[in-house]
Design a protein around this motif. Structure first.
Motif, PDB file in Angstrom:
ATOM      1  N   ARG A 179       0.882  -1.181   0.000  1.00 55.46           N
ATOM      2  CA  ARG A 179       0.000   0.000   0.000  1.00 55.46           C
ATOM      3  C   ARG A 179       0.913   1.222   0.000  1.00 55.46           C
ATOM      4  N   ILE A 180       1.012   1.837  -1.139  1.00 53.06           N
ATOM      5  CA  ILE A 180       1.940   2.971  -1.293  1.00 53.06           C
ATOM      6  C   ILE A 180       1.130   4.208  -1.638  1.00 53.06           C
ATOM      7  N   ALA A 208       3.056  -1.318 -16.230  1.00 46.53           N
ATOM      8  CA  ALA A 208       3.992  -2.455 -16.378  1.00 46.53           C
ATOM      9  C   ALA A 208       3.695  -3.525 -15.330  1.00 46.53           C
ATOM     10  N   LEU A 209       3.394  -3.102 -14.100  1.00 45.66           N
ATOM     11  CA  LEU A 209       3.120  -4.086 -13.038  1.00 45.66           C
ATOM     12  C   LEU A 209       1.834  -4.855 -13.340  1.00 45.66           C
ATOM     13  N   ASP A 222      -2.532  -6.909  -9.315  1.00 44.27           N
ATOM     14  CA  ASP A 222      -3.878  -6.354  -9.228  1.00 44.27           C
ATOM     15  C   ASP A 222      -3.759  -5.035  -8.452  1.00 44.27           C
ATOM     16  N   LEU A 223      -3.996  -3.923  -9.161  1.00 47.89           N
ATOM     17  CA  LEU A 223      -3.789  -2.610  -8.526  1.00 47.89           C
ATOM     18  C   LEU A 223      -5.104  -1.856  -8.494  1.00 47.89           C
ATOM     19  N   ALA A 241      -1.894  -2.730  -3.955  1.00 48.84           N
ATOM     20  CA  ALA A 241      -1.371  -3.688  -4.945  1.00 48.84           C
ATOM     21  C   ALA A 241      -1.335  -5.087  -4.352  1.00 48.84           C
ATOM     22  N   ARG A 242      -1.699  -6.069  -5.188  1.00 52.51           N
ATOM     23  CA  ARG A 242      -1.587  -7.475  -4.763  1.00 52.51           C
ATOM     24  C   ARG A 242      -1.088  -8.296  -5.940  1.00 52.51           C
TER      25      ARG A 242
END
Ligand code: EPZ
Length: 418
Positions: free
Chosen positions: A109-110, A129-130, A136-137, A146-147
């Motif tokens: 968590r950013i 890109a992620l 999963d964002l 994010a996960r």
């Protein structure tokens, strides 16, 4: 808030040692999240941004110890992956935690880094890109949630060569399943330095330093000891300061190949730059020729030296055009330089600088890290009085003991509590 005062007119003379690179140290510290062991990082500069990333990572369970042997980073007890807004907003590079946290913990968590003085500073290319690697964002209340069970290697094309974007995805990819190919990757030396640190942990990376980087994911990494490269932007700042003051300085730790565009431009200005075994010997000319520059991704002229070079052009013979192509708002130092008598006209992303014999001392305000440096350089050549640069906390983010280093070269410069 501190301020720095300068009584200009002294040519810089002597030797100065460059600190480790801020923009190599930040990703190297973040990379320690990838493997829960004790890593040793050397050449880490004592900067506000380094303290900030340590504070954020300590909140996640990382432990830091600094000693003569360097900075020890132990992430064996990593418990959480939150980077809080009140810290992230002070240092956008916190986004570099996202890739390694997703790779190591599968969750993060950013806080979305806000913009800053020089631009909006989006991170869309990092996130895109992620997602292509299976993350999963979603954004919620200003945070990136994010996960990812296990990231998958993927082909990634960066619409723009992004330095921290390249670094973030490189770190995400080293533990991913399969191969990741980064195209239109950033070629900055700091990217290659991070690749060296990651290879030291057992990562499989090749092509760093070119626009195509291949990463083959591995299951596990191990502890590393890594020394970060010298700070080429600090080195370039001293090169420009020496040229401006007609000085004679050996810049120790400076690597010419990290600054080829800057060396070439300073030679066109009339400075002499000769590589020596400790680094670079720089002699400034009596007169400065006006030279145009255009900032570009590496190996072009670095945007982080644009403000400093503009200060030099303000006292050159004739006019020059400075074009800023990387950030949309990186001329904030212009209004402060004009308070010192510089003759500069902005037209979109170009600045026309009409050089003049000298600058005039004045109280000025630092607005961002590199703008602060340009105002100090202007102060070094402002005669018959004292230039006062306020809000110097900007400078402390990215330069270690700058005024002490300039004092060591004979400049009349000191810091006062404001
Ligand atoms: C790094 O910032 C440096 N910071 C900056 O140094 C430097 O100015 C910059 O690279 C360019 O060299 C660190 O390494 C910590 P980018 P970064 O992503 O990675 C756009 C200093 O003074 N972009 O290469 O944030 C972006 O808006 C600092 O030490 C997107 O559009 O810069 C910019 O126009 C200042 N979407 C361009 O790309 C994205 O997802 C290049 O930015 C990412 C970037």
């Amino acid at each position: 808030m501190d301020k720095i005062l300068i009584e200009g007119g002294e040519p810089l003379r002597g030797r100065v040692r460059i600190s480790g690179a801020k923009n190599a140290a930040l990703p190297a510290v973040a990379a320690c999240l990838l493997c829960g062991e004790k890593h040793v990082l050397r050449g880490i500069p004592g900067l506000r941004d380094i303290r900030t990333i340590q504070e954020i990572m300590s909140g996640m369970g990382a432990e830091f110890q600094s000693g003569n042997n360097g900075l020890t980073v132990d992430t064996s007890n990593l418990r959480d992956g939150e980077a809080p807004y009140d810290l992230v907003r002070t240092m956008r590079a916190s986004i570099l935690l996202l890739g390694p946290l997703l790779a190591r913990l599968g969750r993060a968590r950013i806080s979305l880094p806000g913009g800053c003085a020089i631009g909006a500073r989006p991170v869309n290319l990092h996130l895109k890109a992620l997602v292509s690697m299976g993350a999963d964002l979603h954004l919620d209340r200003g945070y990136i949630h994010a996960r990812a069970d296990r990231l998958r290697g993927a082909p990634v094309f960066f619409d723009i060569p992004t330095v921290t974007g390249t670094e973030n995805i490189m770190m995400a990819a080293v533990l991913a399943e399969g191969r990741t190919v980064l195209k239109n990757a950033a070629r900055e030396p700091e990217v290659s330095d991070l690749a060296d640190a990651l290879r030291g942990m057992g990562a499989r990376i090749e092509g760093d330093g070119t626009d195509t980087i291949l990463i083959d994911g591995v299951r596990d990494l191990h502890a590393t000891t890594h020394t970060v490269i010298p700070d080429r932007i600090e080195a370039g700042t001293f090169m420009i300061a020496t040229a401006m003051t007609g000085g004679d300085v050996v810049i120790e730790g400076c690597r010419g190949e990290h600054l080829s565009a800057v060396v070439q431009k300073l030679q066109s200005v009339g400075a002499e730059l000769v590589p020596v075994k400790e680094g670079m010997h720089v002699r400034g000319p009596g007169q400065h020729r006006s030279v145009d520059i255009k900032t570009m991704p590496f190996p072009g002229f670095p945007t982080d030296l644009q403000a400093q070079f503009m200060a030099l052009m303000s006292v050159a013979d004739g006019s020059s055009i400075i074009k800023e192509t990387v950030f949309e708002n990186r001329f904030i130092h212009v209004s402060e330089l004009k308070r010192m008598g510089a003759e500069i006209e902005i037209n979109g992303n170009q600045a026309l600088v009409r050089g003049r014999a000298g600058l005039l001392p004045a109280p000025v305000m630092a607005t961002d890290l590199r703008a602060s440096a340009s105002l100090i350089l202007a102060g070094l050549v402002a005669l018959d009085g004292v230039t006062e640069v306020r809000r110097i906390y900007h400078l402390d983010r990215g330069y270690e003991n700058l005024e002490t280093k300039f004092q060591g070269l004979g400049a009349r410069i000191w810091r006062e509590k404001a």
